[in-house]
Design an enzyme around this catalytic site. Sequence first.
Site, mmCIF file in Angstrom:
data_model
loop_
_atom_site.group_PDB
_atom_site.id
_atom_site.type_symbol
_atom_site.label_atom_id
_atom_site.label_comp_id
_atom_site.label_asym_id
_atom_site.label_seq_id
_atom_site.Cartn_x
_atom_site.Cartn_y
_atom_site.Cartn_z
ATOM 1 C CG HIS A 36 -2.040 -0.947 1.160
ATOM 2 N ND1 HIS A 36 -2.699 -1.404 2.278
ATOM 3 C CD2 HIS A 36 -2.646 -1.533 0.103
ATOM 4 C CE1 HIS A 36 -3.673 -2.227 1.909
ATOM 5 N NE2 HIS A 36 -3.660 -2.331 0.607
ATOM 6 C CB ALA A 37 3.710 2.374 2.067
#
Length: 410
Positions: A354-355
Amino acid sequence: MIVSLGEAVADTCGGKAGALGALLRAGLPVPDGFVVPFAAYLAAGPDDADAARQTIGARPVPAAVIDALGRALDELGEPSVAVRSSAAKEDTGQASAAGQHESFLAVHGPDEVAEAVGACWASLFSPRAVAYRAGSGCDDLLMAVIVQRHLDAEVSGVMFTPAGPDDVTRIEASWGLGPSVVEGRVTPDAYRVSRDGSVVRTVADKRRRLDRRGTRLVVHDVPVAARDQPAIDDATATRLAELGERVAAVLGGPQDVEWAIADGRVWILQARPVTAALPPPLSGASDVTATGLAGTPGSHGTVTGTARIVRGFGDFARVSPGDILVCPFTDPAWTPLLRVAAGVVTETGGVLSHAAIVAREHGIPAVLGVPGATNRLRDGAVITVDGTAGTVTADHLRPRGDGAPAPDHA
């Protein structure tokens, strides 16, 4: 108040549920379940967004919704379920909203499911979601919620389908449940599957895994013998790539796919459009000097700035515009920092986490999976991050003393 997942469409159930509904209708392997649509969310709270921001987190789920949840869970056979957000502008070609809203695994019973639904609704107004919307231009405040059978996955991961005819399928995999990979808490194995079926893999040192134990989620150590064993074999990687092509064909373009293997069967948990191009994989190890560290290229570009070591929320206030975020991993709750930081360095995580997705959407260079970065880089030092080459350089590095293995891959 309830829509079968196989009947879900984006207009009434959000992008995430809409995509899963389309895949189910096409006969792809998606765990069965149902959706609490936008209509239930609108019936539960005030229309005014400011009032909602203050009250919806504590507002109980209406009794009619709880009754409907109970009946729907009965029809599923009352299993443990996963409860996941599906916001109006989530999982679109313009913005992924990767990790910005709440998801819950191993939820059981109508009361717990209702509580999780309320938490998903409230997560529209969390600091990370508000910061993400401010940066992406999303302004539709509608939330649906997916309820699906929970899968006790032996292996989980993420797959990016090819962006063009000469591109490869990129797969990341690790032991146990998927949050370890998508939240960047483990550096996963990485696979590149070409259209001719050939597979190139980089096996990581996978030390931790997440699993369900009854009604709880437990993080525990991976047995030493399994840490550097491939989470999937080449045949499984090829099978995943073929499944990814089917997903992309149904949804109409390159897809970011979350998958899991349970009882030997591959399942699709989520699919959304790829919102930003991946850095090209390196053909060999990056050059590492006395002042350099190597990791996985996570987001294009090069930046020089002040290293800011962040290990938790207590360090957030120390991050200034232009700083480079250096952290063990990037929890999705840390998204507001990605609007401030000029670059990102993590000790664990993969290019499909996600990051990394949010960093690419914001155009922030990122290098992931750099062992010992928070110990070897000095807070306040000037460092250079090359997110295309997967390197971090500084005038001075502390000696290795963190016990982590030396970097051995790009």
